[in-house]
Design a protein around this motif. Structure first.
Motif, short mmCIF file in Angstrom:
data_model
loop_
_atom_site.label_atom_id
_atom_site.label_comp_id
_atom_site.label_asym_id
_atom_site.label_seq_id
_atom_site.Cartn_x
_atom_site.Cartn_y
_atom_site.Cartn_z
N ALA A 1 -23.39 -20.91 22.90
CA ALA A 1 -24.59 -20.45 23.60
C ALA A 1 -25.83 -21.08 23.01
CB ALA A 1 -24.68 -18.93 23.54
N GLY A 2 -25.87 -21.18 21.69
CA GLY A 2 -27.01 -21.83 21.04
C GLY A 2 -27.14 -23.29 21.43
N ILE A 3 -26.00 -23.97 21.52
CA ILE A 3 -26.02 -25.37 21.95
C ILE A 3 -26.52 -25.48 23.39
CG2 ILE A 3 -24.57 -27.38 22.44
CD1 ILE A 3 -22.79 -26.44 20.04
N TRP B 1 -31.38 -19.35 34.27
CA TRP B 1 -31.82 -20.59 33.63
C TRP B 1 -30.62 -21.46 33.30
CZ3 TRP B 1 -31.09 -23.01 28.89
CH2 TRP B 1 -31.96 -24.06 28.61
N LEU B 2 -29.59 -20.87 32.71
CA LEU B 2 -28.40 -21.64 32.36
C LEU B 2 -27.70 -22.19 33.61
CD1 LEU B 2 -26.97 -19.56 29.42
CD2 LEU B 2 -27.61 -21.98 29.33
N ALA B 3 -27.72 -21.43 34.70
CA ALA B 3 -27.08 -21.88 35.94
C ALA B 3 -27.76 -23.13 36.50
CB ALA B 3 -27.09 -20.76 36.98
N ARG B 4 -29.02 -23.34 36.17
CA ARG B 4 -29.75 -24.52 36.66
C ARG B 4 -29.57 -25.74 35.75
NH1 ARG B 4 -33.73 -20.53 37.21
NH2 ARG B 4 -34.88 -21.38 35.44
N ALA C 1 -24.75 -27.40 30.45
CA ALA C 1 -23.82 -26.72 31.36
C ALA C 1 -22.42 -26.67 30.75
CB ALA C 1 -23.79 -27.42 32.71
N ARG C 2 -22.01 -27.77 30.11
CA ARG C 2 -20.68 -27.79 29.50
C ARG C 2 -20.61 -26.84 28.30
NH1 ARG C 2 -21.60 -33.20 30.53
NH2 ARG C 2 -21.89 -33.70 28.33
N ALA C 3 -21.69 -26.74 27.52
CA ALA C 3 -21.71 -25.80 26.39
C ALA C 3 -21.65 -24.37 26.89
CB ALA C 3 -22.96 -26.03 25.54
#
Length: 132
Positions: free
Chosen positions: A19-21, A44-47, A53-55
């Motif tokens: 998650a940090g990455i 935010w992560l979904a964008r 996205a891979r992390a």
């Protein structure tokens, strides 16, 4: 027993590291400039794309793998497997899972799948550690 405890701790922290990455580089920037949005982190992560996205996907997979790993360790110990045997297998599992995350980040899909399968086999070996 220390090797076993360290392995379980490492497995539990692995999704947090992922998650940090996924969020790295987004901290400190204003939301309007694409910085990490702690008000809507999932959106935010979904964008995100690329390594972020891979992390994030690796984070989800690490969370998915954790219950079987912890359960296998607990069951093996409860059924009489030695802590040294389970600890050695757990250390191998954590190493494979770390390699899995590295493959995910490097976008090495085929290798990632092979490492995932090896880690699953080791997890099954942990579950059956009292038998051999």
């Amino acid at each position: 027993m220390t090797m076993l405890l360290v392995s379980v701790l490492a497995a539990a922290l692995m999704p947090i590291v992922c998650a940090g990455i996924a969020k790295s580089g987004g901290f400190g920037k204003p939301r309007g400039e694409g910085g990490f949005d702690n008000h809507a982190p999932r959106e935010w992560l979904a964008r995100q794309g690329g390594y972020r996205a891979r992390a994030n996907a690796a984070q989800a997979n690490c969370f998915e793998a954790l219950p079987f790993f912890v359960g296998a360790v607990a069951i093996a110990l409860a059924l009489g497997a030695t802590a040294d045997r389970v600890g050695a297998l757990a250390l191998v599992w954590v190493g494979l899972r770390a390699a899995f995350v590295a493959c995910y980040l490097a976008d090495r899909a085929m290798l990632r799948s092979a490492v995932w399968a090896l880690a699953l086999a080791v997890n099954i070996a942990i579950l059956f550690a009292p038998r051999y």
